[in-house]
Design a protein around this motif. Structure first.
Motif, short mmCIF file in Angstrom:
data_model
loop_
_atom_site.label_atom_id
_atom_site.label_comp_id
_atom_site.label_asym_id
_atom_site.label_seq_id
_atom_site.Cartn_x
_atom_site.Cartn_y
_atom_site.Cartn_z
N GLN A 96 31.34 -16.20 25.51
CA GLN A 96 30.96 -15.40 26.66
C GLN A 96 29.69 -15.98 27.30
O GLN A 96 29.56 -16.03 28.51
CB GLN A 96 30.72 -13.95 26.26
CG GLN A 96 30.63 -13.00 27.41
CD GLN A 96 30.56 -11.56 26.95
OE1 GLN A 96 30.09 -11.28 25.85
NE2 GLN A 96 31.03 -10.66 27.77
N VAL A 99 30.74 -18.97 29.20
CA VAL A 99 31.41 -18.55 30.44
C VAL A 99 30.37 -18.11 31.46
O VAL A 99 30.45 -18.48 32.63
CB VAL A 99 32.43 -17.42 30.15
CG1 VAL A 99 32.91 -16.78 31.43
CG2 VAL A 99 33.61 -17.98 29.37
N SER A 100 29.39 -17.33 31.02
CA SER A 100 28.37 -16.88 31.96
C SER A 100 27.53 -18.05 32.45
O SER A 100 27.13 -18.09 33.61
CB SER A 100 27.50 -15.80 31.33
OG SER A 100 26.75 -16.31 30.26
N GLU A 101 27.26 -19.03 31.55
CA GLU A 101 26.55 -20.22 31.99
C GLU A 101 27.36 -20.98 33.02
O GLU A 101 26.84 -21.43 34.03
CB GLU A 101 26.25 -21.13 30.80
CG GLU A 101 25.17 -20.63 29.88
CD GLU A 101 24.98 -21.51 28.65
OE1 GLU A 101 25.51 -22.65 28.63
OE2 GLU A 101 24.32 -21.06 27.70
N ARG A 102 28.66 -21.11 32.75
CA ARG A 102 29.53 -21.79 33.71
C ARG A 102 29.54 -21.03 35.02
O ARG A 102 29.52 -21.62 36.10
CB ARG A 102 30.95 -21.90 33.16
CG ARG A 102 31.10 -22.90 32.06
CD ARG A 102 32.52 -22.98 31.58
NE ARG A 102 32.62 -23.73 30.34
CZ ARG A 102 33.54 -23.56 29.44
NH1 ARG A 102 34.47 -22.65 29.61
NH2 ARG A 102 33.56 -24.30 28.35
N SER A 103 29.59 -19.71 34.92
CA SER A 103 29.57 -18.89 36.12
C SER A 103 28.29 -19.10 36.90
O SER A 103 28.31 -19.25 38.13
CB SER A 103 29.72 -17.41 35.73
OG SER A 103 29.60 -16.59 36.86
N ASN A 104 27.16 -19.14 36.17
CA ASN A 104 25.88 -19.40 36.83
C ASN A 104 25.87 -20.78 37.48
O ASN A 104 25.39 -20.95 38.60
CB ASN A 104 24.72 -19.27 35.84
CG ASN A 104 24.48 -17.84 35.41
OD1 ASN A 104 24.90 -16.91 36.08
ND2 ASN A 104 23.81 -17.67 34.29
N MET A 106 28.49 -22.45 38.43
CA MET A 106 29.40 -22.41 39.56
C MET A 106 28.75 -21.72 40.76
O MET A 106 28.91 -22.16 41.90
CB MET A 106 30.70 -21.70 39.17
CG MET A 106 31.56 -22.53 38.23
SD MET A 106 33.02 -21.66 37.63
CE MET A 106 33.91 -21.36 39.11
N ASP A 107 28.00 -20.63 40.50
CA ASP A 107 27.30 -19.95 41.58
C ASP A 107 26.27 -20.88 42.22
O ASP A 107 26.14 -20.95 43.44
CB ASP A 107 26.62 -18.68 41.08
CG ASP A 107 27.61 -17.59 40.73
OD1 ASP A 107 28.77 -17.66 41.18
OD2 ASP A 107 27.20 -16.63 40.01
N LYS A 110 28.11 -23.42 44.20
CA LYS A 110 28.57 -22.83 45.46
C LYS A 110 27.42 -22.76 46.46
O LYS A 110 27.59 -23.07 47.64
CB LYS A 110 29.15 -21.44 45.23
CG LYS A 110 30.51 -21.44 44.60
CD LYS A 110 31.03 -20.03 44.40
CE LYS A 110 32.37 -20.03 43.70
NZ LYS A 110 32.87 -18.67 43.46
#
Length: 156
Positions: A96, A99-104, A106-107, A110
């Protein structure tokens, strides 16, 4: 020393538990060794029990040991299961976190992409303006050359 005392207390609790279990399974009218012990203590020291049931301390001790071993085994099984579950939980938390690191990331990507797209758009606009300025500059040079030719013809 302290471990030995704790073990002894655990054994005594197990004996009490066995006695309670024996009394619930054995019948309502028959006194248990635990209840006869209470009766003896209320009669006073030195008086014998009138119920006639012999106390088999060795058997009670062995039962307590067996119960203690079963409980220890269950405790060990529970500890192993707890360790296994904690390991799974840790792996899930790590996943998790990733995933949150990847999400960060990715953000951030972006955001960077948006900034870069904006810069590209600005640069394209500047390129159009530059091209227009070059064309106008060339037109003015041509016009200037024509005017110089006209002035030189007039001055002759």
């Amino acid at each position: 020393m302290k471990e030995n005392q704790n073990s002894h207390k655990t054994n005594l609790r197990a004996v009490g538990l066995c006695n309670r279990l024996d009394s619930s399974a054995g019948g309502a009218g028959r006194p248990t060794p635990l209840s006869s012990r209470r009766d003896n203590s209320s009669r006073g020291a030195g008086q014998a029990a009138d119920d006639g049931s012999p106390k088999d301390y060795k058997k009670m001790y062995e039962q307590a040991l067996q119960t203690n071993e079963k409980l220890k085994s269950r405790l060990e099984d529970s500890k192993k299961e707890l360790a296994r579950i904690q390991a799974r939980l840790e792996r899930v938390n790590q996943k998790q976190g990733k995933v949150s690191e990847r999400s960060n990331v990715m953000d951030k990507d972006k955001g960077e992409k948006h900034i870069l797209e904006k810069k590209i758009s600005e640069m394209e606009d500047e390129l159009k303006v530059r091209t227009e300025l070059k064309n106008e500059n060339q037109r003015l040079k041509d016009e200037n050359g024509a005017l110089i030719r006209v002035i030189s013809k007039l001055s002759k």
